[in-house]
Design a protein around this motif. Structure first.
Motif, PDB file in Angstrom:
ATOM      1  N   ASP A  63      32.077 -24.066   1.430  1.00  0.00           N
ATOM      2  CA  ASP A  63      31.797 -22.788   0.642  1.00  0.00           C
ATOM      3  C   ASP A  63      33.181 -22.243   0.218  1.00  0.00           C
ATOM      4  O   ASP A  63      33.942 -21.723   1.006  1.00  0.00           O
ATOM      5  N   PRO A  64      33.420 -21.988  -1.046  1.00  0.00           N
ATOM      6  CA  PRO A  64      34.784 -21.389  -1.315  1.00  0.00           C
ATOM      7  C   PRO A  64      34.672 -19.915  -1.076  1.00  0.00           C
ATOM      8  O   PRO A  64      35.578 -19.404  -0.484  1.00  0.00           O
ATOM      9  N   GLU A  65      33.458 -19.343  -1.038  1.00  0.00           N
ATOM     10  CA  GLU A  65      33.542 -17.903  -0.361  1.00  0.00           C
ATOM     11  C   GLU A  65      34.107 -17.852   0.998  1.00  0.00           C
ATOM     12  O   GLU A  65      34.685 -16.913   1.469  1.00  0.00           O
ATOM     13  N   GLN A  66      33.347 -18.619   1.822  1.00  0.00           N
ATOM     14  CA  GLN A  66      33.516 -18.955   3.216  1.00  0.00           C
ATOM     15  C   GLN A  66      35.212 -18.957   3.509  1.00  0.00           C
ATOM     16  O   GLN A  66      35.961 -18.757   4.482  1.00  0.00           O
ATOM     17  N   ARG A  67      35.700 -20.116   2.655  1.00  0.00           N
ATOM     18  CA  ARG A  67      37.133 -20.493   2.889  1.00  0.00           C
ATOM     19  C   ARG A  67      37.880 -19.165   2.591  1.00  0.00           C
ATOM     20  O   ARG A  67      38.932 -18.895   3.083  1.00  0.00           O
ATOM     21  N   ALA A  68      37.461 -18.397   1.612  1.00  0.00           N
ATOM     22  CA  ALA A  68      38.419 -17.088   1.122  1.00  0.00           C
ATOM     23  C   ALA A  68      38.284 -16.373   2.216  1.00  0.00           C
ATOM     24  O   ALA A  68      39.333 -15.509   2.321  1.00  0.00           O
ATOM     25  N   PHE A  69      37.021 -16.113   2.874  1.00  0.00           N
ATOM     26  CA  PHE A  69      36.825 -15.288   3.982  1.00  0.00           C
ATOM     27  C   PHE A  69      37.864 -15.820   5.256  1.00  0.00           C
ATOM     28  O   PHE A  69      38.610 -14.706   5.606  1.00  0.00           O
TER      29      PHE A  69
END
Length: 351
Positions: A63-69
């Motif tokens: 998930d890109p959002e989890q990667r950003a997190f």
């Protein structure tokens, strides 16, 4: 074991966390992304300020959002981390700038202080001690699992030891029985006292002498064949049971084969036409075979129960059988000599 300042009451285990991080990195390099994500997530639960764990976790989540997190968590620990800056820039170009938190993981805050010693930590409230309780439950579960794994091994070892003990005792009993059987079946020169019976008086044959002698020759020939088969079966039985330490199942099988041979000889004996002069010897031989069958049955019962009374009964029956058989054999031999002395026509001569 220490306590993180950002999460009071949560015990951190840096040593275990580092081991999980190394295993997670190895799994990530080996292409096992899901395994790596699980190991790194567990490591961050133990030590949420591990910069490498957050960085590698950003590489294995989908998930890109989890990667950003994860990358934002790296920058909170080390604001100058170039890999995190490049990763966030790449995600920004892709249009993904929202950092969504991974379940059960919280990024370290910028105000987090270094790890403190156990003497500096405040008493943890029951609501904040959930992590310690969870770790303790895992530890107890592992101990129970180890006990459950070891219990079958211990039981198997005890069963093997008991089996060896029973087998050794059984082999000793079989060796003693084999020695007793060897003494029973051995041919000795000791005189055997036959059972007292009246001396048979030959009856007058209605048939002519040549017919009687022909019938006697045929009977003695058949008896010699039956005796030869029994001697062969007895010798085989002695070879199979004479070796000390043999398995009981082999002794039982050998005894059953000898019993079948004796039963067959008894059946063949009943089909013979008996001349009057050999009727007493025929009855002695038949009685001897019946007693031998009874003795073999007692031996088989001993193998089933290991009762010494069955062994004694077998020895007694076999001794009685030998007395009858030897008296019958003496009569057969005597009659063969009488026929040989008469030197009748070659067709009726004993070969």
């Amino acid at each position: 074991m220490t306590t993180t300042a950002g999460e009071p009451g949560v015990r951190a285990n840096p040593t275990e966390a580092r081991e999980l991080v190394e295993r997670g990195i190895a799994a990530a390099r080996g292409g096992q992304r899901r395994v790596a994500a699980g190991l790194l997530a567990r490591a961050l639960k133990l030590d949420p300020r591990d910069e490498r764990a957050w960085l590698w976790l950003s590489e294995v989540v989908d998930d890109p959002e989890q990667r950003a997190f994860c990358l934002h968590a790296v920058l909170r620990i080390n604001p100058h981390n170039p890999h995190a800056h490049r990763g966030l820039a790449y995600l920004a170009r892709q249009g993904t700038t929202t950092a969504r938190q991974i379940a059960d993981l919280t990024a370290p805050t910028a105000e987090s202080t270094p790890l403190t010693t156990p003497t500096e930590q405040a008493p943890a409230s029951p609501n904040r001690d959930w992590w310690l309780q969870w770790r303790w439950q895992r530890y107890e579960t592992s101990r129970v699992r180890v006990v459950l794994w070891l219990l079958p091994i211990v039981l198997l070892t005890v069963a093997l030891l008991l089996h060896q003990s029973v087998r050794a005792a059984r082999e000793q009993a079989l060796a003693a029985l084999a020695a007793e059987q060897e003494q029973t079946f051995a041919i000795t020169n000791d005189p055997v006292l036959p059972l007292a019976t009246p001396t048979p008086v030959p009856e007058l044959e209605a048939e002519p002498l040549a017919v009687v002698e022909s019938l006697t020759v045929s009977y003695l020939t058949a008896i010699d064949t039956i005796r030869a088969e029994l001697r062969k079966a007895t010798d085989t039985y002695r070879q199979e049971t004479g070796q000390p330490g043999g398995a009981s199942i082999n002794h039982v099988a050998a005894t059953q084969r000898l019993r079948a041979a004796v039963a067959q000889a008894l059946a063949d004996l009943g089909e013979l036409r008996v001349p009057g002069v050999l009727t007493p010897a025929h009855e002695d031989y038949r009685r001897g075979l019946e007693l031998e069958l009874a003795g073999l049955d007692a031996i088989l019962e001993f193998y089933s129960t290991y009762d010494v009374a069955n062994a004694n009964r077998a020895a007694l029956r076999l001794q009685e059988a030998r007395a009858f058989i030897e008296r019958a054999q003496a009569s057969f031999q005597n009659q063969s000599q009488i026929l040989g002395e008469r030197s009748i026509v070659s067709a009726y001569t004993i070969r």
